[in-house]
Design a protein around this motif. Sequence first.
Motif, PDB file in Angstrom:
ATOM      1  N   GLU A 211       0.827  -1.205   0.000  1.00 59.06           N
ATOM      2  CA  GLU A 211       0.000   0.000   0.000  1.00 59.06           C
ATOM      3  C   GLU A 211       0.864   1.260   0.000  1.00 59.06           C
ATOM      4  N   ALA A 212       1.907   1.267   0.818  1.00 58.13           N
ATOM      5  CA  ALA A 212       2.753   2.456   0.914  1.00 58.13           C
ATOM      6  C   ALA A 212       3.540   2.683  -0.371  1.00 58.13           C
ATOM      7  N   ARG A 213       4.088   1.616  -0.939  1.00 61.82           N
ATOM      8  CA  ARG A 213       4.929   1.759  -2.135  1.00 61.82           C
ATOM      9  C   ARG A 213       4.115   2.016  -3.394  1.00 61.82           C
ATOM     10  N   ALA A 214       2.826   1.748  -3.354  1.00 61.43           N
ATOM     11  CA  ALA A 214       2.003   1.973  -4.538  1.00 61.43           C
ATOM     12  C   ALA A 214       1.987   3.437  -4.946  1.00 61.43           C
ATOM     13  N   ALA A 215       2.342   4.330  -4.034  1.00 60.31           N
ATOM     14  CA  ALA A 215       2.353   5.766  -4.335  1.00 60.31           C
ATOM     15  C   ALA A 215       3.687   6.229  -4.911  1.00 60.31           C
ATOM     16  N   THR A 216       4.647   5.322  -5.071  1.00 63.68           N
ATOM     17  CA  THR A 216       5.977   5.715  -5.544  1.00 63.68           C
ATOM     18  C   THR A 216       5.934   6.283  -6.953  1.00 63.68           C
ATOM     19  N   ALA A 217       5.281   5.559  -7.862  1.00 62.93           N
ATOM     20  CA  ALA A 217       5.185   6.015  -9.254  1.00 62.93           C
ATOM     21  C   ALA A 217       4.010   6.958  -9.419  1.00 62.93           C
ATOM     22  N   GLY A 218       4.178   7.947 -10.277  1.00 64.51           N
ATOM     23  CA  GLY A 218       3.100   8.872 -10.589  1.00 64.51           C
ATOM     24  C   GLY A 218       2.526   8.609 -11.965  1.00 64.51           C
ATOM     25  N   PRO A 219       1.373   9.189 -12.302  1.00 66.86           N
ATOM     26  CA  PRO A 219       0.738   8.960 -13.595  1.00 66.86           C
ATOM     27  C   PRO A 219       1.619   9.295 -14.793  1.00 66.86           C
ATOM     28  N   ASP A 220       2.545  10.251 -14.635  1.00 67.67           N
ATOM     29  CA  ASP A 220       3.401  10.645 -15.754  1.00 67.67           C
ATOM     30  C   ASP A 220       4.672   9.816 -15.847  1.00 67.67           C
ATOM     31  N   ASP A 221       4.885   8.904 -14.925  1.00 70.44           N
ATOM     32  CA  ASP A 221       6.085   8.068 -14.962  1.00 70.44           C
ATOM     33  C   ASP A 221       5.940   6.971 -16.017  1.00 70.44           C
ATOM     34  N   PRO A 222       7.057   6.539 -16.611  1.00 65.03           N
ATOM     35  CA  PRO A 222       6.998   5.461 -17.608  1.00 65.03           C
ATOM     36  C   PRO A 222       6.428   4.182 -17.003  1.00 65.03           C
ATOM     37  N   CYS A 223       5.540   3.535 -17.745  1.00 63.72           N
ATOM     38  CA  CYS A 223       4.949   2.267 -17.316  1.00 63.72           C
ATOM     39  C   CYS A 223       5.593   1.100 -18.062  1.00 63.72           C
ATOM     40  N   THR A 224       5.948   1.339 -19.314  1.00 69.15           N
ATOM     41  CA  THR A 224       6.663   0.331 -20.091  1.00 69.15           C
ATOM     42  C   THR A 224       7.193   0.982 -21.355  1.00 69.15           C
ATOM     43  N   VAL A 225       8.043   0.253 -22.047  1.00 72.22           N
ATOM     44  CA  VAL A 225       8.488   0.604 -23.392  1.00 72.22           C
ATOM     45  C   VAL A 225       8.185  -0.597 -24.273  1.00 72.22           C
ATOM     46  N   ILE A 226       7.425  -0.365 -25.342  1.00 70.75           N
ATOM     47  CA  ILE A 226       7.110  -1.423 -26.296  1.00 70.75           C
ATOM     48  C   ILE A 226       7.974  -1.206 -27.532  1.00 70.75           C
ATOM     49  N   THR A 231       9.990  -3.547 -39.021  1.00 72.88           N
ATOM     50  CA  THR A 231       9.826  -4.059 -40.383  1.00 72.88           C
ATOM     51  C   THR A 231      10.701  -3.308 -41.376  1.00 72.88           C
ATOM     52  N   THR A 232      11.030  -2.065 -41.070  1.00 72.40           N
ATOM     53  CA  THR A 232      11.787  -1.263 -42.032  1.00 72.40           C
ATOM     54  C   THR A 232      13.102  -0.746 -41.456  1.00 72.40           C
ATOM     55  N   GLY A 233      13.574  -1.308 -40.376  1.00 77.08           N
ATOM     56  CA  GLY A 233      14.828  -0.831 -39.822  1.00 77.08           C
ATOM     57  C   GLY A 233      14.915  -1.062 -38.331  1.00 77.08           C
ATOM     58  N   VAL A 234      15.607  -0.142 -37.641  1.00 70.36           N
ATOM     59  CA  VAL A 234      15.849  -0.263 -36.210  1.00 70.36           C
ATOM     60  C   VAL A 234      14.532  -0.128 -35.442  1.00 70.36           C
ATOM     61  N   PRO A 235      14.271  -1.020 -34.482  1.00 77.31           N
ATOM     62  CA  PRO A 235      13.037  -0.904 -33.687  1.00 77.31           C
ATOM     63  C   PRO A 235      12.982   0.415 -32.928  1.00 77.31           C
ATOM     64  N   LYS A 236      11.775   0.931 -32.790  1.00 77.80           N
ATOM     65  CA  LYS A 236      11.558   2.145 -31.997  1.00 77.80           C
ATOM     66  C   LYS A 236      11.019   1.745 -30.636  1.00 77.80           C
ATOM     67  N   GLY A 237      11.465   2.437 -29.603  1.00 73.97           N
ATOM     68  CA  GLY A 237      10.989   2.168 -28.250  1.00 73.97           C
ATOM     69  C   GLY A 237       9.831   3.082 -27.909  1.00 73.97           C
ATOM     70  N   VAL A 238       8.616   2.545 -27.917  1.00 74.72           N
ATOM     71  CA  VAL A 238       7.406   3.338 -27.679  1.00 74.72           C
ATOM     72  C   VAL A 238       7.206   3.471 -26.170  1.00 74.72           C
ATOM     73  N   MET A 239       7.370   4.682 -25.662  1.00 70.12           N
ATOM     74  CA  MET A 239       7.249   4.917 -24.227  1.00 70.12           C
ATOM     75  C   MET A 239       5.799   5.198 -23.856  1.00 70.12           C
ATOM     76  N   LEU A 240       5.268   4.393 -22.937  1.00 66.46           N
ATOM     77  CA  LEU A 240       3.898   4.557 -22.447  1.00 66.46           C
ATOM     78  C   LEU A 240       3.946   4.860 -20.950  1.00 66.46           C
ATOM     79  N   ASP A 241       3.252   5.899 -20.537  1.00 62.95           N
ATOM     80  CA  ASP A 241       3.220   6.206 -19.106  1.00 62.95           C
ATOM     81  C   ASP A 241       1.962   5.622 -18.466  1.00 62.95           C
TER      82      ASP A 241
END
Length: 657
Positions: A211-226, A231-241
Amino acid sequence: MAADTTTSFEVVGSADEAADIRAAVAGLTVPTLLARQCRSRPDAVSIHWMRDGEWQAWTWRQYGAQVARMAGALERLGFGRGDRALLMTHPRPEFHVIDSAVLLLGGCPISIYNSSPAERVRYLAAHCRASLVVVEGRGLLARVLAVRAELPDLRHVVVIDPAPTGGGDTGGGTGSEAAGGENLGGGAAGDVPPGVLRWDDLLAADPVDLEARAATAGPDDPCTVIYTSGTTGVPKGVMLDHRAVIWQCESYLRRLDRDLTGARWVSYLPVAHIATRFYAQYFHVYAGLEDITCPNPADVESVLIDRPPHLFFAPPRLWEKYLISLREWIGAMDDPARATRLTRAMRVGEEAALLELTGGDVPPRLAREREELRPATRELRARLGLGDLLTGAIGAAPANPQLTAAWIGLGVPMFEGYGLSESTGMLTVDPFAYRLGSVGRPMPGVELRVAPDGELHFRAGSAFRSYLDDPERTAAAVDAEGWVRTGDLATIDDGYVRLRGRKKELIITAGGENVSPAAVEFALAAQLLVGQVCVLGDGQPALGALVVLDPQAAAVWAGVNGIPFTHVDELAADPRVLAEVGRQIARANDLLVRQEKVRRFHVLRHEWPLDSDELTPTAKLRRDQIAAKYQAEIAAMFAAPANVEVMPRAVAANHSS
């Protein structure tokens, strides 16, 4: 709504609904949602998995305990806010635990495809500057260790299942849990190389306060990178918050418009893909789903029967396989009357659904018969474990209209949707008001427009933040007003989106005409014998196609027509099969305008597997690599006379532009 749908389209009331969604999800993050589920539904089931032939499950309380303990272990290792973890695993309980534990500490978990070779692992781990890598088994561990010396940011490597054999890379080794649900075993005991940590050992750490640590990350913090499939070159890292993924959850829940608490979802596709990541992790904690993990896609059919889902997604080939399985089951029945009734139920349902999907009226006689056969269609759905299905999504490849109609005829609300990693998944979806050939209407709060050049743009609260460390490509994709360029060509009719292909994949023929290969491939893939197809024709007077036979359909067709074969690959060279493929392509040409018609084809002997020279892990065509690999076949195809019958001039004129 804009009046001119050729240049722009906006969802009615989208601005109001987008603002309403923002207010509904304000302040929420994935960890706060997990804490809420653990607090409000501690004894409800959260995650299922199979071990030693028996189904196991964690409640939300037990799942939360695992996450808290793993977070404690990672914190002891020095992992914290802003750090990134690279994950290589199949869908399994440990994926949920490590993903959530990293988020609980304010870190960013990043899943990549298990098929990634060592050099790709090195590139992605270096690009995201991962300080932690977690792998499922020894095979994946070997790839990481092969490049570890080239990764100065990498401090820790963890292996879930260190057993030398069995389950390490196929996800078959989830271990036992103690009575309190706080000891996740990793399978059979096994030694690990120096500098590698065992999953079991990490779980001996003291837990953090969830419960206490759940407040560590905020809505604007990165949640993952996809990472895109490249298909046409170097993969792009899509940042999702966190804000984007939670916004998408609320939008999707509004579109489904029903309480999904306790609804079951089967995770069997790679967790590196946004679809699995969204359903299995984010929508899981937002809607309170039960996630049924299936590490081996070959086991999905039995999993559906054991744990019937309410939500399910599959590519067309899998839906086709299930229909074939139904027909084989009916064909083996000892009760002719029952078999006749079930067969009739399939035919009547498909016929009626096809009429409805194409805007026709169902005759009263057919409607009455469909109603009388409802019990039979329920029996057919239950046979496959689909009796509880609320929605059946089809995607990753063009769907044959008859396939879609067959499932709708069986009572499955089948639909095609559309989305991107950059939109946290779905942008358009309409499972309960589907229109054939479309990918549905925009999701609640999503704005769409079609640019003058035909490219589809979107604006939504689920839009990605940026491409990781790539401001140039980010600026090229997103304008100052927040509109994201999808790279896809589309039209919008009465609110329904119809895709025409990728903007960058346009073929320019010798006559200077622009043709979208995807639109042609969609028409060809709807034919019975065509399993996979790539259309080519740059600089050519007319289009050609490389075709891979649908193995199940080809085998059935050959049997019906008395063509002997030992292996289905042999049919790719049989003149009778080739003649039928030509006839089917000619039928597909009837639906295409003059410049889109395919005049030549070549049938290849082998299927194109996922993550190969021909396909990305998400089933997208690697067109440049196909052109290079099959250069000789393509040259011979275009040098030879046309092998698809040309339509009579009077008929062709009705379809040309």
